[in-house]
Design an enzyme around this catalytic site. Structure first.
Site, PDB file in Angstrom:
ATOM      1  CE  LYS A   1      31.083  37.655  40.151  1.00 48.95           C
ATOM      2  NZ  LYS A   1      32.294  37.651  39.324  1.00 48.95           N
TER       3      LYS A   1
ATOM      4  CD  GLN B   1      33.577  35.489  36.493  1.00 50.43           C
ATOM      5  OE1 GLN B   1      32.784  36.347  36.891  1.00 50.43           O
ATOM      6  NE2 GLN B   1      34.458  34.913  37.301  1.00 50.43           N
TER       7      GLN B   1
ATOM      8  CG  ASP C   1      35.819  42.434  38.812  1.00 52.58           C
ATOM      9  OD1 ASP C   1      35.112  42.055  39.773  1.00 52.58           O
ATOM     10  OD2 ASP C   1      35.861  41.836  37.728  1.00 52.58           O
TER      11      ASP C   1
END
Ligand code: NDP
Length: 294
Positions: A55, A99, A122
């Site tokens: 990412k 994460q 997200d």
């Protein structure tokens, strides 16, 4: 010999999406804004570390500022909340992700609700989940949105189709089902959601014009579960032992690609299908979040 279905090229579609972000990033630069993404990694799970690295690399390539905050697995929930709060008030950061998975002593929902919904790239914050469910858009969850973008690219219109989603997680199964049943463009599907308690999974799956597998079990979807001509979208990322590779493992999806490909009209490979789209949509959400501040 049966004809193999067309392979959906997630890498190519993701590349197009990254390209489409460039003018938006340039327009932000004219206002002296550089989109910024912060990823918080707690613990040393190797797969999570790999995801965070890719990412960050994807951000750098596109001129998005990125920060990775690596924390010890013993970090307390309060310490993690303090990190998220400081990122909430950091003007250089427009997107925050923690994460998953976090260590079991940390309650993921408590951390998620701490993220400013406007920085929730997200799309996991209950505010954004609610907006998505109500059909208002906003910051949409990356993997489900990536699946919709893939389908749009290949002119696979879900309207009126039977969609079967196998898996009901909060990050893939539930949101992709919700998005595909919306009364909107790239919605209007008749959606069935199956899970580990579903009876006769093969029978349910065979109803699908579009079959989406988000299970987390290597090659769980086999050819006998696929209707002739169905579109098969494989979300799974599973490591299986493979002594012939340097790493000792390889990545496979939730779908038996070779078997199902002979019945499908379209099929996503793993790797190279949904995975690259997830990252592309994360970049897209980061740019959107930066635009919201301008
Ligand atoms: P979860 O483990 O959170 O959910 C799995 C779902 O599959 C659950 O709903 C579970 O049912 C269901 N399930 C498990 N076994 C069976 C079975 N035998 N038959 C039917 N349903 C079953 O996984 P995620 O949704 O987070 O992820 C799914 C997969 O997608 C994983 O491989 C993950 O690595 C991958 N992934 C890939 C991404 C990408 O970018 N490509 C992004 C996110 C995830 P129940 O609810 O009853 O337990």
């Amino acid at each position: 010999m049966p004809r193999f279905g067309a392979i959906i090229d997630g890498k190519e579609v993701a590349k197009n999406i990254r390209k489409s972000l460039k003018p938006r990033i340039a327009a932000l630069a004219e206002k002296a804004i550089v989109p910024g993404l912060a990823a918080v990694l707690v613990g040393d799970d190797p797969a999570s570390a790999t995801y965070v690295r890719s990412k960050a690399r994807a951000c750098e390539k596109l001129g998005i500022y990125s920060e990775v905050i690596r924390c010890d697995a013993l970090l307390t929930q309060n310490e993690l909340i303090e990190i998220v709060e400081s990122l909430n008030s950091n003007d250089k950061i427009h997107g925050i992700l923690v994460q998953s998975p976090v260590p079991s002593h940390i309650d993921e929902l408590t951390v998620t609700v701490t993220i400013n919904p406007e920085k929730d790239v997200d799309g996991f914050h209950p505010y954004n989940v609610g907006m998505m469910l109500l059909g208002y858009g906003g910051l949409l969850p990356c993997t489900p949105h990536g699946i919709i973008k893939l389908m749009r690219h290949y002119d696979i219109d879900p309207a009126g189709k039977e969609v079967v989603v196998v898996g009901r997680s909060n990050i893939v199964g539930k949101p992709v089902a919700a998005m595909l049943m919306q009364k909107c463009d790239m919605g209007n599907a008749t959606v069935t959601v199956a899970h580990s308690r579903s009876k006769n999974l093969a029978e349910i799956a065979r109803r699908a014009d579009i079959l989406i597998a988000a299970i987390g079990r290597p090659r769980a979807i086999t050819a006998d579960m696929v209707k002739e001509g169905a579109v098969v979208i494989d979300v799974g990322i599973n490591r299986i032992e493979d002594t012939s590779t340097e790493k000792g493992y390889k990545i496979v999806g939730d779908v038996d690609f070779d078997g199902c490909g002979e019945k499908a009209s379209y099929i996503t490979p793993v790797p190279g299908g949904v995975g690259p789209m997830t990252i592309a949509m994360l970049l897209s959400n980061t740019v959107t979040a930066a635009e919201m501040t301008s």
